[in-house]
Design a protein around this motif. Sequence first.
Motif, PDB file in Angstrom:
ATOM      1  N   VAL A  73      19.473  12.247  -1.341  1.00 56.73           N
ATOM      2  CA  VAL A  73      20.477  11.188  -1.555  1.00 56.73           C
ATOM      3  C   VAL A  73      21.278  11.497  -2.825  1.00 56.73           C
ATOM      4  CG1 VAL A  73      20.803   8.731  -2.053  1.00 56.73           C
ATOM      5  CG2 VAL A  73      19.140   9.438  -0.333  1.00 56.73           C
ATOM      6  N   CYS A  74      20.578  11.918  -3.888  1.00 54.73           N
ATOM      7  CA  CYS A  74      21.259  12.177  -5.166  1.00 54.73           C
ATOM      8  C   CYS A  74      22.216  13.365  -5.074  1.00 54.73           C
ATOM      9  CB  CYS A  74      20.242  12.400  -6.279  1.00 54.73           C
ATOM     10  SG  CYS A  74      19.331  10.903  -6.682  1.00 54.73           S
ATOM     11  N   HIS A  75      21.913  14.321  -4.209  1.00 57.97           N
ATOM     12  CA  HIS A  75      22.844  15.439  -4.007  1.00 57.97           C
ATOM     13  C   HIS A  75      24.171  14.929  -3.454  1.00 57.97           C
ATOM     14  CE1 HIS A  75      21.044  19.118  -5.251  1.00 57.97           C
ATOM     15  NE2 HIS A  75      19.934  18.927  -4.566  1.00 57.97           N
ATOM     16  N   MET A  76      24.118  13.861  -2.656  1.00 65.57           N
ATOM     17  CA  MET A  76      25.351  13.301  -2.077  1.00 65.57           C
ATOM     18  C   MET A  76      26.095  12.433  -3.087  1.00 65.57           C
ATOM     19  SD  MET A  76      24.309  12.304   1.803  1.00 65.57           S
ATOM     20  CE  MET A  76      22.833  11.382   1.456  1.00 65.57           C
ATOM     21  N   THR A  77      25.334  11.691  -3.914  1.00 63.05           N
ATOM     22  CA  THR A  77      25.964  10.680  -4.774  1.00 63.05           C
ATOM     23  C   THR A  77      26.162  11.148  -6.213  1.00 63.05           C
ATOM     24  OG1 THR A  77      23.792   9.792  -5.374  1.00 63.05           O
ATOM     25  CG2 THR A  77      24.891   8.781  -3.477  1.00 63.05           C
ATOM     26  N   GLY A  78      25.317  12.077  -6.674  1.00 63.67           N
ATOM     27  CA  GLY A  78      25.199  12.336  -8.112  1.00 63.67           C
ATOM     28  C   GLY A  78      24.276  11.286  -8.706  1.00 63.67           C
ATOM     29  N   VAL A  79      23.817  11.512  -9.924  1.00 66.93           N
ATOM     30  CA  VAL A  79      22.962  10.511 -10.577  1.00 66.93           C
ATOM     31  C   VAL A  79      23.139  10.607 -12.090  1.00 66.93           C
ATOM     32  CG1 VAL A  79      20.956  12.071 -10.403  1.00 66.93           C
ATOM     33  CG2 VAL A  79      20.591   9.645 -10.859  1.00 66.93           C
ATOM     34  N   SER A  80      23.306   9.431 -12.713  1.00 67.48           N
ATOM     35  CA  SER A  80      23.512   9.384 -14.168  1.00 67.48           C
ATOM     36  C   SER A  80      22.254   8.968 -14.917  1.00 67.48           C
ATOM     37  CB  SER A  80      24.616   8.371 -14.516  1.00 67.48           C
ATOM     38  OG  SER A  80      25.818   8.779 -13.934  1.00 67.48           O
ATOM     39  N   LEU A  81      21.444   8.162 -14.242  1.00 67.89           N
ATOM     40  CA  LEU A  81      20.262   7.611 -14.921  1.00 67.89           C
ATOM     41  C   LEU A  81      19.099   7.542 -13.939  1.00 67.89           C
ATOM     42  CD1 LEU A  81      18.671   5.823 -17.046  1.00 67.89           C
ATOM     43  CD2 LEU A  81      20.001   3.883 -16.242  1.00 67.89           C
ATOM     44  N   LEU A  82      17.954   8.018 -14.393  1.00 65.22           N
ATOM     45  CA  LEU A  82      16.702   7.878 -13.623  1.00 65.22           C
ATOM     46  C   LEU A  82      15.791   6.937 -14.396  1.00 65.22           C
ATOM     47  CD1 LEU A  82      14.380   8.643 -11.638  1.00 65.22           C
ATOM     48  CD2 LEU A  82      13.952  10.657 -13.086  1.00 65.22           C
ATOM     49  N   ILE A  83      15.358   5.859 -13.722  1.00 62.55           N
ATOM     50  CA  ILE A  83      14.363   4.968 -14.338  1.00 62.55           C
ATOM     51  C   ILE A  83      13.062   5.114 -13.556  1.00 62.55           C
ATOM     52  CG2 ILE A  83      13.779   2.607 -15.005  1.00 62.55           C
ATOM     53  CD1 ILE A  83      16.768   1.941 -14.987  1.00 62.55           C
ATOM     54  N   ASN A  84      12.064   5.699 -14.185  1.00 58.66           N
ATOM     55  CA  ASN A  84      10.751   5.863 -13.564  1.00 58.66           C
ATOM     56  C   ASN A  84       9.921   4.619 -13.834  1.00 58.66           C
ATOM     57  OD1 ASN A  84      10.655   8.583 -12.377  1.00 58.66           O
ATOM     58  ND2 ASN A  84      10.916   9.323 -14.477  1.00 58.66           N
ATOM     59  N   ALA A  85       9.918   3.688 -12.862  1.00 63.40           N
ATOM     60  CA  ALA A  85       9.175   2.428 -13.052  1.00 63.40           C
ATOM     61  C   ALA A  85       8.039   2.258 -12.050  1.00 63.40           C
ATOM     62  CB  ALA A  85      10.123   1.234 -12.968  1.00 63.40           C
ATOM     63  N   ALA A  86       7.938   3.133 -11.043  1.00 61.21           N
ATOM     64  CA  ALA A  86       6.850   2.984 -10.063  1.00 61.21           C
ATOM     65  C   ALA A  86       5.517   3.184 -10.772  1.00 61.21           C
ATOM     66  CB  ALA A  86       7.001   4.006  -8.938  1.00 61.21           C
ATOM     67  N   GLY A  87       4.549   2.381 -10.398  1.00 62.66           N
ATOM     68  CA  GLY A  87       3.239   2.539 -11.028  1.00 62.66           C
ATOM     69  C   GLY A  87       2.196   1.695 -10.325  1.00 62.66           C
ATOM     70  N   ILE A  88       0.952   2.068 -10.528  1.00 63.60           N
ATOM     71  CA  ILE A  88      -0.166   1.273 -10.011  1.00 63.60           C
ATOM     72  C   ILE A  88      -1.189   1.115 -11.137  1.00 63.60           C
ATOM     73  CG2 ILE A  88       0.136   1.950  -7.601  1.00 63.60           C
ATOM     74  CD1 ILE A  88      -2.206   3.923  -7.979  1.00 63.60           C
ATOM     75  N   ASN A  89      -2.114   0.173 -10.932  1.00 63.43           N
ATOM     76  CA  ASN A  89      -3.141  -0.049 -11.940  1.00 63.43           C
ATOM     77  C   ASN A  89      -4.443  -0.390 -11.226  1.00 63.43           C
ATOM     78  OD1 ASN A  89      -4.451  -0.416 -14.338  1.00 63.43           O
ATOM     79  ND2 ASN A  89      -3.243  -2.164 -15.015  1.00 63.43           N
ATOM     80  N   GLU A  90      -5.550  -0.110 -11.873  1.00 66.37           N
ATOM     81  CA  GLU A  90      -6.845  -0.535 -11.340  1.00 66.37           C
ATOM     82  C   GLU A  90      -7.694  -0.969 -12.527  1.00 66.37           C
ATOM     83  OE1 GLU A  90     -10.441   0.986  -8.436  1.00 66.37           O
ATOM     84  OE2 GLU A  90      -9.524   2.412  -9.781  1.00 66.37           O
ATOM     85  N   PHE A  91      -8.061  -2.266 -12.530  1.00 68.08           N
ATOM     86  CA  PHE A  91      -8.936  -2.778 -13.591  1.00 68.08           C
ATOM     87  C   PHE A  91     -10.368  -2.572 -13.126  1.00 68.08           C
ATOM     88  CE2 PHE A  91     -10.969  -6.851 -15.303  1.00 68.08           C
ATOM     89  CZ  PHE A  91     -11.350  -6.246 -16.488  1.00 68.08           C
ATOM     90  N   GLU A  92     -11.070  -1.643 -13.772  1.00 73.36           N
ATOM     91  CA  GLU A  92     -12.420  -1.273 -13.333  1.00 73.36           C
ATOM     92  C   GLU A  92     -13.090  -0.500 -14.456  1.00 73.36           C
ATOM     93  OE1 GLU A  92     -15.019  -1.859 -11.512  1.00 73.36           O
ATOM     94  OE2 GLU A  92     -14.182  -1.348  -9.554  1.00 73.36           O
ATOM     95  N   MET A  93     -14.385  -0.759 -14.691  1.00 69.69           N
ATOM     96  CA  MET A  93     -15.080   0.065 -15.675  1.00 69.69           C
ATOM     97  C   MET A  93     -15.100   1.502 -15.138  1.00 69.69           C
ATOM     98  SD  MET A  93     -15.349  -2.363 -17.689  1.00 69.69           S
ATOM     99  CE  MET A  93     -16.110  -1.744 -19.194  1.00 69.69           C
ATOM    100  N   PHE A  94     -14.974   2.455 -16.052  1.00 72.60           N
ATOM    101  CA  PHE A  94     -14.738   3.838 -15.647  1.00 72.60           C
ATOM    102  C   PHE A  94     -15.788   4.362 -14.674  1.00 72.60           C
ATOM    103  CE2 PHE A  94     -15.226   8.472 -16.667  1.00 72.60           C
ATOM    104  CZ  PHE A  94     -14.087   8.886 -15.994  1.00 72.60           C
ATOM    105  N   GLU A  95     -17.064   4.026 -14.935  1.00 80.33           N
ATOM    106  CA  GLU A  95     -18.125   4.617 -14.098  1.00 80.33           C
ATOM    107  C   GLU A  95     -18.049   4.111 -12.662  1.00 80.33           C
ATOM    108  OE1 GLU A  95     -18.953   2.398 -16.554  1.00 80.33           O
ATOM    109  OE2 GLU A  95     -20.347   0.932 -15.736  1.00 80.33           O
ATOM    110  N   LYS A  96     -17.320   3.021 -12.439  1.00 76.25           N
ATOM    111  CA  LYS A  96     -17.199   2.453 -11.086  1.00 76.25           C
ATOM    112  C   LYS A  96     -15.982   2.989 -10.324  1.00 76.25           C
ATOM    113  CE  LYS A  96     -20.445  -0.925 -10.959  1.00 76.25           C
ATOM    114  NZ  LYS A  96     -20.234  -2.164 -11.668  1.00 76.25           N
ATOM    115  N   GLN A  97     -15.076   3.652 -11.012  1.00 75.82           N
ATOM    116  CA  GLN A  97     -13.860   4.132 -10.333  1.00 75.82           C
ATOM    117  C   GLN A  97     -14.197   5.320  -9.446  1.00 75.82           C
ATOM    118  OE1 GLN A  97     -10.835   4.848 -13.505  1.00 75.82           O
ATOM    119  NE2 GLN A  97      -9.503   3.696 -12.116  1.00 75.82           N
ATOM    120  N   SER A  98     -13.643   5.344  -8.247  1.00 75.62           N
ATOM    121  CA  SER A  98     -13.913   6.485  -7.363  1.00 75.62           C
ATOM    122  C   SER A  98     -13.007   7.655  -7.760  1.00 75.62           C
ATOM    123  CB  SER A  98     -13.641   6.095  -5.907  1.00 75.62           C
ATOM    124  OG  SER A  98     -12.248   6.059  -5.675  1.00 75.62           O
TER     125      SER A  98
END
Length: 264
Positions: A73-98
Amino acid sequence: MDIRDKYIVLTGATGGIGRAIARKLSNDGARLILVARNEQRLAALMDELRGDDHRAVFADLSQARGRQRVLEVCHMTGVSLLINAAGINEFEMFEKQSPDDIQNLLEINLLSPILLTQELLPLIAQQQDGRIINIGSTFGSIGYPGFSTYCASKFGLRGFTEALRRELADTNTRVSYVAPRATRTDLNSDSVVAMNDELGTAMDDPALVANEVMQVIRGSSRTDKYIGWPEKLFVRVNALFPGIVDNSLRKQLPTIRRFARGKI
Ligand SMILES: NC(=O)c1ccc[n+]([C@@H]2O[C@H](COP(=O)([O-])OP(=O)(O)OC[C@H]3O[C@@H](n4cnc5c(N)ncnc54)[C@H](OP(=O)(O)O)[C@@H]3O)[C@@H](O)[C@H]2O)c1
């Protein structure tokens, strides 16, 4: 930066913070390339935005094919600004995370924005005033129990941003890092919200975060932006006297463990 009629890639566009940023950018006349996986939520966002030259890109950014779609898409339009806002979170004690969850979190929060930035940089560099803004977190400067992998991802994103900003210092491309504190969005589970209430941790409205991002876009500052008191101060105290923060977070540990176990 004057964003009127400029093409801006916004990842995480359907999230709480992403939607708030999209509204402000579209009100100011930007043309948005909105990226997320959920088609319905992306379509609903497109319907509500002002302006009719926005694009929706359904893409899983942890996949090369997904990032390729954004690039096409950007090849067609050009792009002036990229905002990297995608993200996920997991609240978990470390030893429990898979291991799978650890890998997934690092891929989405750290590897994907790095790779997407590399893929879009040649196009952004063609602009007189190109910009990259990475949305980090207070947890990108303060290691917090129950969020070790998330902290690792945001510490990494902050380091990447700082190094790239310095690498591009003699070019037209400016690289910024914005670190919200806890914010009221779906990123935070009910357990996290309840724990924050009990610990007296303030949670911001996404519109406030979007305002801060708009200030970074309009301004010329090259420093990182941290949102909220006393978090701004804690970031500095943690850098200078980490032992003080160690002691204070140790006192919170029983509460953090209880909420991580409870998963209300
Ligand atoms: N909320 C907070 O307390 C807080 C505090 C500090 C920093 N932050 C940071 O602010 C940013 C935005 O967070 P938020 O609170 O707005 O989160 P959110 O409401 O949960 O939204 C997350 C966004 O990321 C997208 N996303 C997730 N995985 C993806 C993938 N594999 N490919 C493409 N898109 C993906 C989601 O869309 P789909 O699910 O449709 O793909 C959604 O648009 C994140 O980087 C977060 O770490 C948030």
